[in-house]
Design a protein around this motif. Structure first.
Motif, PDB file in Angstrom:
ATOM      1  N   SER A  67     -13.653   9.049 -15.173  1.00 55.40           N
ATOM      2  CA  SER A  67     -13.554   8.338 -16.455  1.00 55.40           C
ATOM      3  C   SER A  67     -12.319   7.451 -16.594  1.00 55.40           C
ATOM      4  CB  SER A  67     -13.587   9.338 -17.617  1.00 55.40           C
ATOM      5  OG  SER A  67     -12.537  10.272 -17.507  1.00 55.40           O
ATOM      6  N   LEU A  68     -11.285   7.673 -15.796  1.00 50.37           N
ATOM      7  CA  LEU A  68     -10.082   6.846 -15.846  1.00 50.37           C
ATOM      8  C   LEU A  68     -10.063   5.894 -14.661  1.00 50.37           C
ATOM      9  CD1 LEU A  68      -7.413   9.581 -16.685  1.00 50.37           C
ATOM     10  CD2 LEU A  68      -8.619   8.085 -18.285  1.00 50.37           C
ATOM     11  N   HIS A  69      -9.300   4.802 -14.759  1.00 52.91           N
ATOM     12  CA  HIS A  69      -9.209   3.875 -13.635  1.00 52.91           C
ATOM     13  C   HIS A  69      -8.143   4.377 -12.641  1.00 52.91           C
ATOM     14  CE1 HIS A  69      -5.812   2.060 -15.903  1.00 52.91           C
ATOM     15  NE2 HIS A  69      -6.647   2.039 -16.917  1.00 52.91           N
ATOM     16  N   VAL A  70      -8.439   5.564 -12.096  1.00 48.32           N
ATOM     17  CA  VAL A  70      -7.533   6.238 -11.163  1.00 48.32           C
ATOM     18  C   VAL A  70      -8.289   6.580  -9.882  1.00 48.32           C
ATOM     19  CG1 VAL A  70      -6.160   8.339 -10.766  1.00 48.32           C
ATOM     20  CG2 VAL A  70      -6.078   7.190 -12.990  1.00 48.32           C
ATOM     21  N   LEU A  71      -7.642   6.304  -8.757  1.00 47.18           N
ATOM     22  CA  LEU A  71      -8.158   6.672  -7.438  1.00 47.18           C
ATOM     23  C   LEU A  71      -7.211   7.689  -6.829  1.00 47.18           C
ATOM     24  CD1 LEU A  71     -10.032   6.094  -4.890  1.00 47.18           C
ATOM     25  CD2 LEU A  71      -8.248   4.450  -4.212  1.00 47.18           C
ATOM     26  N   PHE A  72      -7.768   8.783  -6.300  1.00 47.14           N
ATOM     27  CA  PHE A  72      -6.981   9.768  -5.574  1.00 47.14           C
ATOM     28  C   PHE A  72      -7.184   9.558  -4.074  1.00 47.14           C
ATOM     29  CE2 PHE A  72      -8.231  11.943  -9.540  1.00 47.14           C
ATOM     30  CZ  PHE A  72      -6.983  12.210 -10.070  1.00 47.14           C
ATOM     31  N   SER A  73      -6.116   9.746  -3.292  1.00 50.38           N
ATOM     32  CA  SER A  73      -6.209   9.741  -1.832  1.00 50.38           C
ATOM     33  C   SER A  73      -5.334  10.865  -1.303  1.00 50.38           C
ATOM     34  CB  SER A  73      -5.762   8.389  -1.255  1.00 50.38           C
ATOM     35  OG  SER A  73      -4.420   8.089  -1.621  1.00 50.38           O
ATOM     36  N   CYS A  74      -5.652  11.349  -0.107  1.00 52.45           N
ATOM     37  CA  CYS A  74      -4.891  12.494   0.394  1.00 52.45           C
ATOM     38  C   CYS A  74      -4.803  12.495   1.910  1.00 52.45           C
ATOM     39  CB  CYS A  74      -5.495  13.806  -0.103  1.00 52.45           C
ATOM     40  SG  CYS A  74      -7.080  14.247   0.657  1.00 52.45           S
ATOM     41  N   GLY A  75      -3.840  13.269   2.413  1.00 51.49           N
ATOM     42  CA  GLY A  75      -3.613  13.444   3.849  1.00 51.49           C
ATOM     43  C   GLY A  75      -2.408  14.338   4.048  1.00 51.49           C
ATOM     44  N   SER A  76      -1.725  14.186   5.185  1.00 54.26           N
ATOM     45  CA  SER A  76      -0.584  15.050   5.481  1.00 54.26           C
ATOM     46  C   SER A  76       0.620  14.757   4.589  1.00 54.26           C
ATOM     47  CB  SER A  76      -0.180  14.906   6.950  1.00 54.26           C
ATOM     48  OG  SER A  76       0.171  13.571   7.240  1.00 54.26           O
ATOM     49  N   GLU A  77       0.624  13.615   3.916  1.00 51.39           N
ATOM     50  CA  GLU A  77       1.717  13.268   3.001  1.00 51.39           C
ATOM     51  C   GLU A  77       1.493  13.839   1.600  1.00 51.39           C
ATOM     52  OE1 GLU A  77       2.737   8.820   4.430  1.00 51.39           O
ATOM     53  OE2 GLU A  77       0.624   9.321   4.161  1.00 51.39           O
ATOM     54  N   GLY A  78       0.384  14.511   1.394  1.00 52.27           N
ATOM     55  CA  GLY A  78       0.073  15.069   0.095  1.00 52.27           C
ATOM     56  C   GLY A  78      -1.042  14.306  -0.588  1.00 52.27           C
ATOM     57  N   VAL A  79      -1.015  14.309  -1.920  1.00 53.99           N
ATOM     58  CA  VAL A  79      -2.031  13.646  -2.737  1.00 53.99           C
ATOM     59  C   VAL A  79      -1.390  12.481  -3.482  1.00 53.99           C
ATOM     60  CG1 VAL A  79      -3.773  13.940  -4.540  1.00 53.99           C
ATOM     61  CG2 VAL A  79      -3.215  15.856  -3.015  1.00 53.99           C
ATOM     62  N   PHE A  80      -2.066  11.347  -3.472  1.00 52.17           N
ATOM     63  CA  PHE A  80      -1.616  10.163  -4.189  1.00 52.17           C
ATOM     64  C   PHE A  80      -2.601   9.874  -5.322  1.00 52.17           C
ATOM     65  CE2 PHE A  80       0.258   9.815  -0.075  1.00 52.17           C
ATOM     66  CZ  PHE A  80       1.395   9.011  -0.172  1.00 52.17           C
ATOM     67  N   ALA A  81      -2.068   9.382  -6.441  1.00 48.51           N
ATOM     68  CA  ALA A  81      -2.907   8.857  -7.522  1.00 48.51           C
ATOM     69  C   ALA A  81      -2.542   7.398  -7.725  1.00 48.51           C
ATOM     70  CB  ALA A  81      -2.695   9.650  -8.811  1.00 48.51           C
ATOM     71  N   TRP A  82      -3.568   6.548  -7.813  1.00 48.52           N
ATOM     72  CA  TRP A  82      -3.375   5.107  -7.933  1.00 48.52           C
ATOM     73  C   TRP A  82      -4.074   4.588  -9.186  1.00 48.52           C
ATOM     74  CZ3 TRP A  82      -0.843   2.971  -3.623  1.00 48.52           C
ATOM     75  CH2 TRP A  82      -0.845   3.755  -2.465  1.00 48.52           C
ATOM     76  N   ASP A  83      -3.435   3.647  -9.863  1.00 48.32           N
ATOM     77  CA  ASP A  83      -4.128   2.845 -10.859  1.00 48.32           C
ATOM     78  C   ASP A  83      -4.785   1.713 -10.080  1.00 48.32           C
ATOM     79  OD1 ASP A  83      -4.812   0.808 -12.679  1.00 48.32           O
ATOM     80  OD2 ASP A  83      -3.271   1.454 -14.094  1.00 48.32           O
ATOM     81  N   TYR A  84      -6.104   1.770  -9.925  1.00 51.29           N
ATOM     82  CA  TYR A  84      -6.738   0.797  -9.046  1.00 51.29           C
ATOM     83  C   TYR A  84      -6.976  -0.551  -9.726  1.00 51.29           C
ATOM     84  CZ  TYR A  84     -11.264   2.393 -11.059  1.00 51.29           C
ATOM     85  OH  TYR A  84     -12.298   2.728 -11.892  1.00 51.29           O
ATOM     86  N   LEU A  85      -6.655  -0.649 -11.030  1.00 51.16           N
ATOM     87  CA  LEU A  85      -6.717  -1.955 -11.679  1.00 51.16           C
ATOM     88  C   LEU A  85      -5.433  -2.752 -11.456  1.00 51.16           C
ATOM     89  CD1 LEU A  85      -8.466  -1.192 -15.097  1.00 51.16           C
ATOM     90  CD2 LEU A  85      -9.478  -1.910 -12.923  1.00 51.16           C
ATOM     91  N   THR A  86      -4.299  -2.032 -11.393  1.00 50.33           N
ATOM     92  CA  THR A  86      -3.017  -2.706 -11.182  1.00 50.33           C
ATOM     93  C   THR A  86      -2.542  -2.608  -9.738  1.00 50.33           C
ATOM     94  OG1 THR A  86      -1.694  -0.734 -11.705  1.00 50.33           O
ATOM     95  CG2 THR A  86      -2.355  -2.149 -13.550  1.00 50.33           C
ATOM     96  N   GLY A  87      -3.105  -1.670  -8.972  1.00 52.87           N
ATOM     97  CA  GLY A  87      -2.684  -1.479  -7.588  1.00 52.87           C
ATOM     98  C   GLY A  87      -1.433  -0.646  -7.439  1.00 52.87           C
ATOM     99  N   ARG A  88      -0.994   0.027  -8.504  1.00 54.92           N
ATOM    100  CA  ARG A  88       0.238   0.808  -8.451  1.00 54.92           C
ATOM    101  C   ARG A  88      -0.020   2.278  -8.129  1.00 54.92           C
ATOM    102  NH1 ARG A  88       3.372  -0.905 -13.890  1.00 54.92           N
ATOM    103  NH2 ARG A  88       1.276  -0.650 -14.735  1.00 54.92           N
TER     104      ARG A  88
END
Length: 222
Positions: free
Chosen positions: A48-69
């Motif tokens: 429901s939010l404009h958030v993308l999660f990604s993960c790997g050996s560095e942990g978990v990242f959350a991104w605002d995929y509208l701003t790219g931050r």
């Protein structure tokens, strides 16, 4: 690759490319996300939010995929050997489930969510973990109407779970173990009655979730 009205895939240099698909099926590159320095093992769009999660050996990242931050990055602990392998979101309780290389599933409360007013912070809180498997967690999926989660691993096992009332753990419903090799993928039927599993033994297996029993094998070409 994951897909909604926007879609994302991982490049060879571990950057993430965010594309937008228009109504006339034109594809536009929106952002290139470059925080990862190690292989990216999981991608997941927030429902429901404009958030993308990604993960790997560095942990978990959350991104605002509208701003790219990148709006958050975290690990459940400081162990240098920690590696997140897969992601699953439970919308009804805003719970993010993160599978790990050691067989653990970590549970993060994201109910406070994304402060969209400042466009920077995404709030997460580790609320629990469970030793779900004896090896790498390959996949976690959720079926909304049945409230069930399913997880699978290199330990040949498939487990069905329900989120505990406290949100701090998963309650085991049942386990399936007929695969000979690594179980790689899972999918619920639309009504949640059946579960399909595919593995390195080149067999797709069909399970009846309601009766908690094996139904049949579906042979695939080798």
């Amino acid at each position: 690759m994951v897909f909604i009205s926007s879609f994302c895939f991982v490049n060879n240099d571990y950057s993430l490319s965010i594309y937008k698909l228009s109504d006339d099926f034109a594809v536009e590159l929106v952002h290139q996300l470059t925080a990862h320095r190690e292989p990216v093992l999981g991608l997941l769009f927030h429902p429901s939010l404009h958030v993308l999660f990604s993960c790997g050996s560095e942990g978990v990242f959350a991104w605002d995929y509208l701003t790219g931050r990148c709006i958050a990055q975290w690990k459940p602990h400081s162990d240098m050997l920690f590696k997140a392998t897969c992601l699953c979101f439970v919308p009804s309780c805003a719970l993010l489930c993160v599978g790990a290389v050691d067989g653990t599933i970590f549970l993060f409360d994201t109910a406070d969510g994304y402060r969209q007013s400042d466009g920077v912070n995404f709030s997460v809180k580790l609320v629990g973990s469970i030793c779900a498997h004896r090896s790498v967690v390959n996949q976690i999926i959720h079926h909304e109407s049945s409230s069930l989660l399913a997880s699978t691993s290199r330990d040949h096992m498939i487990h069905l779970w329900r989120v505990s009332s406290s949100l701090s753990s998963l309650d085991l419903v049942c386990s399936f173990d007929k695969h000979v090799g690594n179980v790689l993928s899972l999918a619920f039927s639309p009504d949640g009655r059946f579960l399909f599993s595919g593995g390195s033994d080149n067999v797709v297996r069909l399970w009846d979730v309601r009766s908690e029993r094996f139904v049949r094998n579906i042979e695939t070409s080798r």
